[in-house]
Write a protein that holds these residues in place. Sequence first.
Motif, PDB file in Angstrom:
ATOM      1  N   THR A  49       0.832  -1.182   0.000  1.00  0.00           N
ATOM      2  CA  THR A  49       0.000   0.000   0.000  1.00  0.00           C
ATOM      3  C   THR A  49       0.875   1.244   0.000  1.00  0.00           C
ATOM      4  O   THR A  49       2.036   1.208   0.386  1.00  0.00           O
ATOM      5  N   THR A  58      -4.628   7.146  -1.312  1.00  0.00           N
ATOM      6  CA  THR A  58      -4.028   5.872  -0.944  1.00  0.00           C
ATOM      7  C   THR A  58      -4.295   4.861  -2.050  1.00  0.00           C
ATOM      8  O   THR A  58      -5.226   5.030  -2.858  1.00  0.00           O
ATOM      9  N   TYR A  59      -3.488   3.824  -2.046  1.00  0.00           N
ATOM     10  CA  TYR A  59      -3.659   2.761  -3.049  1.00  0.00           C
ATOM     11  C   TYR A  59      -3.211   1.461  -2.407  1.00  0.00           C
ATOM     12  O   TYR A  59      -2.224   1.429  -1.679  1.00  0.00           O
ATOM     13  N   TYR A  60      -3.977   0.404  -2.679  1.00  0.00           N
ATOM     14  CA  TYR A  60      -3.700  -0.889  -2.070  1.00  0.00           C
ATOM     15  C   TYR A  60      -3.544  -1.972  -3.127  1.00  0.00           C
ATOM     16  O   TYR A  60      -4.247  -1.973  -4.146  1.00  0.00           O
ATOM     17  N   ASP A  62      -4.393  -5.515  -4.488  1.00  0.00           N
ATOM     18  CA  ASP A  62      -5.661  -6.247  -4.396  1.00  0.00           C
ATOM     19  C   ASP A  62      -5.628  -7.287  -3.283  1.00  0.00           C
ATOM     20  O   ASP A  62      -6.644  -7.556  -2.641  1.00  0.00           O
ATOM     21  N   SER A  63      -4.466  -7.856  -3.051  1.00  0.00           N
ATOM     22  CA  SER A  63      -4.345  -8.952  -2.092  1.00  0.00           C
ATOM     23  C   SER A  63      -4.579  -8.509  -0.650  1.00  0.00           C
ATOM     24  O   SER A  63      -4.828  -9.355   0.219  1.00  0.00           O
ATOM     25  N   LYS A  65      -6.533  -5.492   0.182  1.00  0.00           N
ATOM     26  CA  LYS A  65      -7.678  -4.594   0.321  1.00  0.00           C
ATOM     27  C   LYS A  65      -8.673  -5.154   1.324  1.00  0.00           C
ATOM     28  O   LYS A  65      -8.993  -6.343   1.294  1.00  0.00           O
ATOM     29  N   GLY A  66      -9.116  -4.283   2.192  1.00  0.00           N
ATOM     30  CA  GLY A  66     -10.104  -4.682   3.183  1.00  0.00           C
ATOM     31  C   GLY A  66      -9.500  -5.146   4.495  1.00  0.00           C
ATOM     32  O   GLY A  66     -10.178  -5.164   5.524  1.00  0.00           O
ATOM     33  N   ARG A  67      -8.236  -5.525   4.489  1.00  0.00           N
ATOM     34  CA  ARG A  67      -7.583  -5.974   5.728  1.00  0.00           C
ATOM     35  C   ARG A  67      -6.466  -5.039   6.182  1.00  0.00           C
ATOM     36  O   ARG A  67      -6.144  -4.994   7.363  1.00  0.00           O
ATOM     37  N   THR A  69      -4.792  -1.134   6.322  1.00  0.00           N
ATOM     38  CA  THR A  69      -5.101   0.288   6.228  1.00  0.00           C
ATOM     39  C   THR A  69      -3.847   1.103   6.495  1.00  0.00           C
ATOM     40  O   THR A  69      -3.223   0.949   7.554  1.00  0.00           O
ATOM     41  N   THR A 105       1.006   8.401  -5.603  1.00  0.00           N
ATOM     42  CA  THR A 105       1.162   7.096  -4.982  1.00  0.00           C
ATOM     43  C   THR A 105       2.021   6.240  -5.900  1.00  0.00           C
ATOM     44  O   THR A 105       1.959   6.372  -7.118  1.00  0.00           O
ATOM     45  N   GLU A 107       3.535   2.253  -6.689  1.00  0.00           N
ATOM     46  CA  GLU A 107       3.495   0.815  -6.462  1.00  0.00           C
ATOM     47  C   GLU A 107       4.865   0.179  -6.661  1.00  0.00           C
ATOM     48  O   GLU A 107       5.197  -0.817  -6.045  1.00  0.00           O
TER      49      GLU A 107
END
Length: 125
Positions: A49, A58-60, A62-63, A65-67, A69, A105, A107
């Motif tokens: 991230t 922010t950018y996450y 895919d693996s 995302k949701g867990r 922050t 951001t 990656e």
Amino acid sequence: QVQLVESGGGLVQAGGSLRLSCAASGRTFSMYAMGWFRQAPGKEREFLTTITWGGGDTYYADSVKGRFTISRDNAKNTLYLQIISLKPEDTAVYYCAAAVRGSRTYESLGKYDYWGQGTQVTVSS
């Protein structure tokens, strides 16, 4: 120049949570974009991230995302990574990194100019 020091890693049971911190030296922390990466044994360093200098973008991966922050407190020169619902496959050394061009951001590992030494996270099943 900035120095980065990660902390907050440790041994956690699956399903648990952790908050990693990355303390930055220097007065220019607020100008940097920041990122979190991890590297498991025998694997390449993996992007997780990233966050812009002001925290507005922010950018996450895919693996995570949701867990995971990402957040930052520029007044404290500190970057954070909150992780919930930890899994054994999250076991790795976690690194923070700083990119001088802070308005975007990033990656790619190659976009980062400074790296911390890492903090170990081990998740038991």
